[in-house]
Design a protein around this motif. Structure first.
Motif, PDB file in Angstrom:
ATOM      1  N   PRO A 319    -109.377  38.772  27.622  1.00 48.98           N
ATOM      2  CA  PRO A 319    -109.352  39.613  26.753  1.00 48.98           C
ATOM      3  C   PRO A 319    -111.134  38.759  26.795  1.00 48.98           C
ATOM      4  CG  PRO A 319    -108.177  39.228  25.264  1.00 48.98           C
ATOM      5  CD  PRO A 319    -107.662  38.431  26.321  1.00 48.98           C
ATOM      6  N   LYS A 320    -111.453  38.225  27.352  1.00 50.26           N
ATOM      7  CA  LYS A 320    -112.780  37.117  27.445  1.00 50.26           C
ATOM      8  C   LYS A 320    -113.289  37.550  28.679  1.00 50.26           C
ATOM      9  CE  LYS A 320    -111.847  32.456  26.403  1.00 50.26           C
ATOM     10  NZ  LYS A 320    -111.504  31.127  26.628  1.00 50.26           N
ATOM     11  N   GLY A 321    -112.886  38.454  29.454  1.00 49.58           N
ATOM     12  CA  GLY A 321    -113.617  40.148  30.429  1.00 49.58           C
ATOM     13  C   GLY A 321    -112.496  40.236  31.570  1.00 49.58           C
ATOM     14  N   PHE A 322    -112.340  41.053  31.825  1.00 49.76           N
ATOM     15  CA  PHE A 322    -111.724  42.216  32.720  1.00 49.76           C
ATOM     16  C   PHE A 322    -111.837  42.869  33.755  1.00 49.76           C
ATOM     17  CE2 PHE A 322    -109.124  42.528  28.348  1.00 49.76           C
ATOM     18  CZ  PHE A 322    -108.359  42.145  28.767  1.00 49.76           C
ATOM     19  N   ASP A 323    -111.484  42.643  35.200  1.00 51.90           N
ATOM     20  CA  ASP A 323    -111.433  43.713  36.302  1.00 51.90           C
ATOM     21  C   ASP A 323    -111.045  44.876  36.041  1.00 51.90           C
ATOM     22  OD1 ASP A 323    -109.150  42.355  36.859  1.00 51.90           O
ATOM     23  OD2 ASP A 323    -110.468  41.879  38.846  1.00 51.90           O
ATOM     24  N   CYS A 324    -110.996  46.314  36.814  1.00 50.65           N
ATOM     25  CA  CYS A 324    -110.335  47.205  36.447  1.00 50.65           C
ATOM     26  C   CYS A 324    -108.767  46.822  36.486  1.00 50.65           C
ATOM     27  CB  CYS A 324    -110.798  48.304  38.052  1.00 50.65           C
ATOM     28  SG  CYS A 324    -110.090  47.628  38.758  1.00 50.65           S
ATOM     29  N   SER A 325    -108.039  45.870  37.455  1.00 49.58           N
ATOM     30  CA  SER A 325    -106.501  46.150  37.195  1.00 49.58           C
ATOM     31  C   SER A 325    -106.715  45.175  36.598  1.00 49.58           C
ATOM     32  CB  SER A 325    -106.168  45.759  39.253  1.00 49.58           C
ATOM     33  OG  SER A 325    -106.966  44.678  39.144  1.00 49.58           O
ATOM     34  N   GLY A 326    -107.242  43.880  36.285  1.00 52.74           N
ATOM     35  CA  GLY A 326    -107.223  42.684  35.236  1.00 52.74           C
ATOM     36  C   GLY A 326    -106.887  43.567  33.537  1.00 52.74           C
ATOM     37  N   PHE A 327    -107.540  44.581  33.710  1.00 48.09           N
ATOM     38  CA  PHE A 327    -107.257  45.107  32.130  1.00 48.09           C
ATOM     39  C   PHE A 327    -106.547  46.200  32.499  1.00 48.09           C
ATOM     40  CE2 PHE A 327    -108.473  48.945  30.345  1.00 48.09           C
ATOM     41  CZ  PHE A 327    -108.146  48.331  28.786  1.00 48.09           C
ATOM     42  N   THR A 328    -105.698  46.742  33.036  1.00 46.42           N
ATOM     43  CA  THR A 328    -104.852  47.324  33.424  1.00 46.42           C
ATOM     44  C   THR A 328    -103.389  46.470  33.251  1.00 46.42           C
ATOM     45  OG1 THR A 328    -104.661  47.684  35.557  1.00 46.42           O
ATOM     46  CG2 THR A 328    -104.911  49.532  34.020  1.00 46.42           C
ATOM     47  N   GLN A 329    -102.977  45.190  33.949  1.00 45.95           N
ATOM     48  CA  GLN A 329    -102.209  44.776  33.942  1.00 45.95           C
ATOM     49  C   GLN A 329    -102.196  43.850  32.362  1.00 45.95           C
ATOM     50  OE1 GLN A 329    -102.865  41.057  35.888  1.00 45.95           O
ATOM     51  NE2 GLN A 329    -101.176  41.374  37.207  1.00 45.95           N
ATOM     52  N   TYR A 330    -103.021  43.730  32.223  1.00 42.69           N
ATOM     53  CA  TYR A 330    -103.097  43.148  30.434  1.00 42.69           C
ATOM     54  C   TYR A 330    -102.112  43.890  29.764  1.00 42.69           C
ATOM     55  CZ  TYR A 330    -104.208  39.946  26.369  1.00 42.69           C
ATOM     56  OH  TYR A 330    -103.862  39.684  25.352  1.00 42.69           O
ATOM     57  N   VAL A 331    -102.782  44.985  29.614  1.00 41.45           N
ATOM     58  CA  VAL A 331    -102.730  45.943  28.482  1.00 41.45           C
ATOM     59  C   VAL A 331    -100.245  46.692  29.266  1.00 41.45           C
ATOM     60  CG1 VAL A 331    -102.517  48.420  28.199  1.00 41.45           C
ATOM     61  CG2 VAL A 331    -104.516  46.797  28.122  1.00 41.45           C
ATOM     62  N   PHE A 332    -101.148  46.181  30.267  1.00 41.34           N
ATOM     63  CA  PHE A 332     -98.711  47.244  30.042  1.00 41.34           C
ATOM     64  C   PHE A 332     -98.061  46.089  29.395  1.00 41.34           C
ATOM     65  CE2 PHE A 332    -100.388  50.871  32.104  1.00 41.34           C
ATOM     66  CZ  PHE A 332     -99.202  51.555  32.274  1.00 41.34           C
ATOM     67  N   ARG A 333     -98.817  44.248  29.846  1.00 41.79           N
ATOM     68  CA  ARG A 333     -97.923  43.302  30.245  1.00 41.79           C
ATOM     69  C   ARG A 333     -97.849  43.407  28.394  1.00 41.79           C
ATOM     70  NH1 ARG A 333    -100.126  39.445  32.857  1.00 41.79           N
ATOM     71  NH2 ARG A 333    -102.048  38.647  31.525  1.00 41.79           N
ATOM     72  N   LYS A 334     -98.394  43.589  28.077  1.00 44.26           N
ATOM     73  CA  LYS A 334     -98.529  43.330  25.957  1.00 44.26           C
ATOM     74  C   LYS A 334     -97.484  44.757  26.078  1.00 44.26           C
ATOM     75  CE  LYS A 334    -101.145  42.051  23.259  1.00 44.26           C
ATOM     76  NZ  LYS A 334    -102.551  42.215  22.477  1.00 44.26           N
ATOM     77  N   ALA A 335     -97.797  45.745  26.524  1.00 44.46           N
ATOM     78  CA  ALA A 335     -96.101  46.670  26.488  1.00 44.46           C
ATOM     79  C   ALA A 335     -95.054  46.719  26.705  1.00 44.46           C
ATOM     80  CB  ALA A 335     -96.835  48.114  26.604  1.00 44.46           C
ATOM     81  N   GLY A 336     -95.107  45.512  27.410  1.00 44.07           N
ATOM     82  CA  GLY A 336     -93.246  44.980  28.449  1.00 44.07           C
ATOM     83  C   GLY A 336     -93.476  45.114  29.479  1.00 44.07           C
ATOM     84  N   VAL A 337     -94.470  45.796  29.990  1.00 42.04           N
ATOM     85  CA  VAL A 337     -94.164  46.189  31.753  1.00 42.04           C
ATOM     86  C   VAL A 337     -95.017  45.299  32.627  1.00 42.04           C
ATOM     87  CG1 VAL A 337     -93.977  48.333  33.385  1.00 42.04           C
ATOM     88  CG2 VAL A 337     -93.688  48.749  30.521  1.00 42.04           C
TER      89      VAL A 337
END
Length: 407
Positions: A319-337
């Motif tokens: 959350p300090k900063g995302f590139d495009c795939s870093g953002f999607t990876q982080y969000v999905f990981r929080k959703a358990g994927v």
């Protein structure tokens, strides 16, 4: 009155004695010639020994009596061959045969034949019976077990069955009703009825296989039966259920239909059933099964929106900063994927979907870029340096490639 001297009287008496002795001798010689003690005839009938007799006339008398008895017991229309042979000679101690004993021996030497009827199947003899009525009763008895309790049934034989009259059948091979019916009930006993013994002019009998009827019986009839109408399964979408899950909402019920059909049986086993008509007595109701349409990662969109405004950062994955795939990876990981790190690798996960098939939570792929579809033609992403996580309209991106549905 003339007086005869004593001398003359003596000579007359002597002559009488001579004449009497001569007569006695002639009688004795005649007796010996006629009766021939120790001499008789061996009698053969059809080359079979039947006894010893003193006079041929005794045999002729016996044969006349035997013929009368046979025709009284076995029918006037019987025929047989009786070839008699007489071999004259010394009896050599053999007793003369009593007439009744000779009659019994003579009966065993005769092959008695009589008119009768042959039951044929495809040209092969099954059995011989006395008359046509008995033959027809036998055929009816073969059919009877297969038509019992069937209404308006058409019954026929599979084979070509014929009744053939024959003039000369060995009488020992002509079955009475009880014997013939026993064969019908137990076909393998037909092995005792060979064609060669039924009539010399007829080929050998075909014997039924064990457990197989002598003749195959075909029965055609109509029956009315109640059959189940099996319930169908109806699937309905349920947005409250997660994708891949189902829930039975109603078990449903089977129905009943009345079916009129034509049934064809051979030897009691159904070989064909043709439906003539069907009437629904009780309709069936379907089993209702709900299937989930809620994406397994339905929480992804809500999670992604929490990070709107986070600045773009090259290689950023927090959350300090995302590139495009870093953002999607982080969000999905929080959703358990778990997702791969790069956009090109993420473009290979899950199932490929077209633009028209997109659902909220799907990844949306662009050349060198990735975002998350949130529905209504919009997606959320970390765009590029100098910008932050935001929602854009998918129609503004002319380089959309495809979506990936993460399972």
């Amino acid at each position: 009155m003339i007086k005869i001297s004593k001398e003359i009287k003596r000579k007359l008496l002597q002559n009488r004695i001579y004449l009497f002795s001569l007569a006695a001798l002639v009688c004795l010689l005649g007796f010996l010639v006629y009766y021939q003690p120790g001499v008789g005839y061996e009698v053969k009938l059809n080359e079979k020994h039947v006894g010893f007799v003193k006079r041929i006339s005794h045999v002729e008398k016996m044969m006349t009596q035997l013929d009368t008895e046979l025709r009284e017991s076995k029918g006037k229309d019987i025929t047989y061959e009786a070839n008699l042979e007489y071999n004259k000679g010394k009896l050599n101690g053999n007793d003369l045969t009593e007439q009744e004993d000779m009659k019994l021996s003579a009966m065993s030497a005769l092959e008695i034949k009589s008119p009768g009827y042959l039951i044929k199947s495809d040209g092969k003899v099954l059995m011989a019976v006395k008359d046509e009525k008995t033959a027809q009763n036998i055929l009816d008895a073969i059919k009877a077990p297969f038509v019992a309790s069937k209404q308006n049934a058409k019954v026929e034989f599979v084979q070509e069955v014929n009744l053939v009259k024959a003039e000369k059948i060995n009488i020992e091979k002509i079955l009475n009703s009880y014997q013939a019916l026993a064969i019908v009930k137990s076909p393998t006993s037909a092995s005792t009825v060979s064609r060669s013994s039924v009539s010399r002019e007829i080929p050998e009998t075909e014997v039924a296989e064990e457990g197989k009827p002598l003749i195959d019986v075909k029965v055609t009839y109509q029956d009315n039966v109640n059959l189940p109408i099996y319930k169908a399964e109806q699937r309905v979408a349920d947005s409250t259920l997660t994708e891949g899950t189902t829930k039975v909402k109603s078990e449903g019920t089977n129905g009943i239909k009345e079916v009129v059909r034509e049934v064809v049986e051979i030897n009691g086993e159904a070989v064909e059933k043709t439906v003539i008509s069907e009437t629904v007595v009780e309709p069936s109701s379907p089993k209702i099964v709900a299937y989930g349409t809620k994406p397994k990662v339905s929480g992804v969109v809500a999670i992604a929106k929490d990070y709107i405004g986070v600045p773009y950062k090259w290689g950023g994955t927090t959350p300090k900063g995302f590139d495009c795939s870093g953002f999607t990876q982080y969000v999905f990981r929080k959703a358990g994927v778990s997702l791969p790190r790069t956009s090109s690798a993420q473009g290979k996960v899950g199932t490929k979907v077209s633009r028209s098939e997109l659902r909220a939570g799907d990844l949306v792929m662009f050349p060198g870029h990735v975002g998350i579809y949130i529905g209504s033609g919009k997606f959320i992403h970390s765009p590029s340096p100098g910008k932050s996580v935001r929602i854009d309209d998918l129609s503004t991106r002319k380089n959309f490639l495809y979506g990936r549905r993460v399972n």
